[in-house]
Structures are given as structure tokens and as C-alpha cells.
Design a protein around this motif. Sequence first.
Motif, PDB file in Angstrom:
ATOM      1  N   SER A  16      -1.718 -19.686   8.259  1.00  0.00           N
ATOM      2  CA  SER A  16      -2.326 -18.524   7.601  1.00  0.00           C
ATOM      3  C   SER A  16      -1.258 -17.751   6.830  1.00  0.00           C
ATOM      4  CB  SER A  16      -3.007 -17.628   8.631  1.00  0.00           C
ATOM      5  OG  SER A  16      -3.878 -18.364   9.452  1.00  0.00           O
ATOM      6  N   PHE A  17      -0.524 -18.458   5.988  1.00  0.00           N
ATOM      7  CA  PHE A  17       0.719 -17.956   5.409  1.00  0.00           C
ATOM      8  C   PHE A  17       0.592 -16.574   4.787  1.00  0.00           C
ATOM      9  CE2 PHE A  17       3.889 -17.821   1.922  1.00  0.00           C
ATOM     10  CZ  PHE A  17       5.023 -17.798   2.707  1.00  0.00           C
ATOM     11  N   TYR A  18      -0.345 -16.377   3.878  1.00  0.00           N
ATOM     12  CA  TYR A  18      -0.436 -15.068   3.207  1.00  0.00           C
ATOM     13  C   TYR A  18      -0.715 -13.961   4.224  1.00  0.00           C
ATOM     14  CZ  TYR A  18      -1.038 -17.653  -1.242  1.00  0.00           C
ATOM     15  OH  TYR A  18      -0.899 -18.467  -2.328  1.00  0.00           O
ATOM     16  N   ALA A  19      -1.622 -14.213   5.155  1.00  0.00           N
ATOM     17  CA  ALA A  19      -1.938 -13.206   6.174  1.00  0.00           C
ATOM     18  C   ALA A  19      -0.730 -12.965   7.083  1.00  0.00           C
ATOM     19  CB  ALA A  19      -3.154 -13.634   6.987  1.00  0.00           C
ATOM     20  N   THR A  25       5.040  -7.845   7.029  1.00  0.00           N
ATOM     21  CA  THR A  25       5.394  -6.719   6.162  1.00  0.00           C
ATOM     22  C   THR A  25       4.869  -5.397   6.718  1.00  0.00           C
ATOM     23  OG1 THR A  25       5.293  -8.197   4.248  1.00  0.00           O
ATOM     24  CG2 THR A  25       5.233  -5.847   3.788  1.00  0.00           C
ATOM     25  N   HIS A  26       3.739  -5.455   7.411  1.00  0.00           N
ATOM     26  CA  HIS A  26       3.092  -4.263   7.970  1.00  0.00           C
ATOM     27  C   HIS A  26       2.912  -4.466   9.476  1.00  0.00           C
ATOM     28  CE1 HIS A  26       2.137  -3.135   3.836  1.00  0.00           C
ATOM     29  NE2 HIS A  26       1.707  -4.371   3.664  1.00  0.00           N
ATOM     30  N   PRO A  27       3.946  -4.189  10.283  1.00  0.00           N
ATOM     31  CA  PRO A  27       3.883  -4.474  11.725  1.00  0.00           C
ATOM     32  C   PRO A  27       2.707  -3.813  12.450  1.00  0.00           C
ATOM     33  CG  PRO A  27       6.121  -3.916  11.067  1.00  0.00           C
ATOM     34  CD  PRO A  27       5.241  -3.663   9.879  1.00  0.00           C
ATOM     35  N   GLY A  28       2.160  -2.742  11.935  1.00  0.00           N
ATOM     36  CA  GLY A  28       1.017  -2.093  12.571  1.00  0.00           C
ATOM     37  C   GLY A  28      -0.238  -2.947  12.566  1.00  0.00           C
ATOM     38  N   LEU A  29      -0.232  -4.041  11.819  1.00  0.00           N
ATOM     39  CA  LEU A  29      -1.391  -4.930  11.740  1.00  0.00           C
ATOM     40  C   LEU A  29      -1.328  -6.062  12.760  1.00  0.00           C
ATOM     41  CD1 LEU A  29      -1.624  -5.305   7.840  1.00  0.00           C
ATOM     42  CD2 LEU A  29      -2.902  -3.733   9.315  1.00  0.00           C
ATOM     43  N   GLU A  30      -0.295  -6.054  13.591  1.00  0.00           N
ATOM     44  CA  GLU A  30      -0.003  -7.177  14.485  1.00  0.00           C
ATOM     45  C   GLU A  30      -1.212  -7.703  15.254  1.00  0.00           C
ATOM     46  OE1 GLU A  30       2.869  -8.284  18.261  1.00  0.00           O
ATOM     47  OE2 GLU A  30       3.110  -6.370  17.247  1.00  0.00           O
ATOM     48  N   ASN A  31      -1.977  -6.849  15.879  1.00  0.00           N
ATOM     49  CA  ASN A  31      -3.097  -7.292  16.722  1.00  0.00           C
ATOM     50  C   ASN A  31      -4.459  -7.057  16.078  1.00  0.00           C
ATOM     51  OD1 ASN A  31      -1.476  -8.178  18.956  1.00  0.00           O
ATOM     52  ND2 ASN A  31      -1.063  -6.030  19.358  1.00  0.00           N
ATOM     53  N   LEU A  32      -4.487  -6.999  14.762  1.00  0.00           N
ATOM     54  CA  LEU A  32      -5.727  -6.736  14.042  1.00  0.00           C
ATOM     55  C   LEU A  32      -6.144  -7.963  13.224  1.00  0.00           C
ATOM     56  CD1 LEU A  32      -4.926  -3.132  12.762  1.00  0.00           C
ATOM     57  CD2 LEU A  32      -6.372  -3.785  14.697  1.00  0.00           C
ATOM     58  N   PRO A  33      -7.460  -8.075  12.953  1.00  0.00           N
ATOM     59  CA  PRO A  33      -7.928  -9.191  12.121  1.00  0.00           C
ATOM     60  C   PRO A  33      -7.619  -8.897  10.648  1.00  0.00           C
ATOM     61  CG  PRO A  33      -9.787  -7.823  12.763  1.00  0.00           C
ATOM     62  CD  PRO A  33      -8.558  -7.267  13.459  1.00  0.00           C
ATOM     63  N   VAL A  34      -6.726  -9.663  10.073  1.00  0.00           N
ATOM     64  CA  VAL A  34      -6.293  -9.450   8.689  1.00  0.00           C
ATOM     65  C   VAL A  34      -6.743 -10.620   7.830  1.00  0.00           C
ATOM     66  CG1 VAL A  34      -4.269  -9.278   7.172  1.00  0.00           C
ATOM     67  CG2 VAL A  34      -4.307  -8.050   9.347  1.00  0.00           C
ATOM     68  N   VAL A  35      -7.298 -10.269   6.661  1.00  0.00           N
ATOM     69  CA  VAL A  35      -7.624 -11.274   5.655  1.00  0.00           C
ATOM     70  C   VAL A  35      -6.981 -10.855   4.342  1.00  0.00           C
ATOM     71  CG1 VAL A  35      -9.800 -11.943   6.758  1.00  0.00           C
ATOM     72  CG2 VAL A  35      -9.822 -10.201   4.970  1.00  0.00           C
ATOM     73  N   VAL A  36      -6.614 -11.835   3.556  1.00  0.00           N
ATOM     74  CA  VAL A  36      -6.112 -11.590   2.208  1.00  0.00           C
ATOM     75  C   VAL A  36      -7.196 -12.068   1.269  1.00  0.00           C
ATOM     76  CG1 VAL A  36      -4.310 -12.118   0.528  1.00  0.00           C
ATOM     77  CG2 VAL A  36      -3.722 -11.885   2.953  1.00  0.00           C
ATOM     78  N   ALA A  37      -7.632 -11.153   0.405  1.00  0.00           N
ATOM     79  CA  ALA A  37      -8.762 -11.474  -0.479  1.00  0.00           C
ATOM     80  C   ALA A  37      -8.679 -10.624  -1.739  1.00  0.00           C
ATOM     81  CB  ALA A  37     -10.087 -11.243   0.242  1.00  0.00           C
TER      82      ALA A  37
END
Length: 100
Positions: A16-19, A25-37
Motif C-alpha cells: 500500500s505504498f502511497y498510503a 509523513t503524518h504519524p497521527g494517522l498510524e492506526n486510522l484507515p487511510v486511502v489515497v484518492a
Amino acid sequence: MSEKRERTIFLSDCQSFYASVEKATHPGLENLPVVVAGDPARRSGIILAACPIAKSFGVSTAQRLGEALQLCPNAIVMRPHMQRYIDVSLAITDIYREYT
């Protein structure tokens, strides 16, 4: 007679390279569902990458953003930062070159 050299072949999966780059880059997103779109404000575009947490909700690459948000309403949608991904990819390639 030629000397045989031992070879080691390895695979490095940049899952999931981009994610993954966005999460790094944004450590606060560590345990959150992240998508790049595409454009999160317009809720348009397709999923370019989804982290494993988002994938656990059924989100997949190339899925329409609207569909992904129905599956995972709490997904954090990040716009793509292509130059950042290129830079990180080149840094990873440099590491590979150092050891191969």
C-alpha cells in the motif's frame, strides 16, 4: 573453470505504498484507515492506495472513492503527493543498491 557465486534473492513488498508514505509523513494517522484518492472535498476519483486497515473494510485499489467511503465511512482521504512518492521510492532504490 568459472567460480560459482552464491546469490541471494529477496523481495521487498512496499505494501500500500502511497498510503504507507502518507502514514509515515503524518504519524497521527498510524492506526486510522487511510486511502489515497482524488479530490476528498468533491468525493470523486478512484482509490490509488488503501492501507491494510481500510482494506479490512473491503476498500480496494481502483475502487471509486464514493464506494470506498460507503464501506469505510471513517476513512481518511489523502490527496496524492506524487513527487513525495517518487522521492521515497528513489530513496528505497538507493538502499537496495547499497546492499545488492
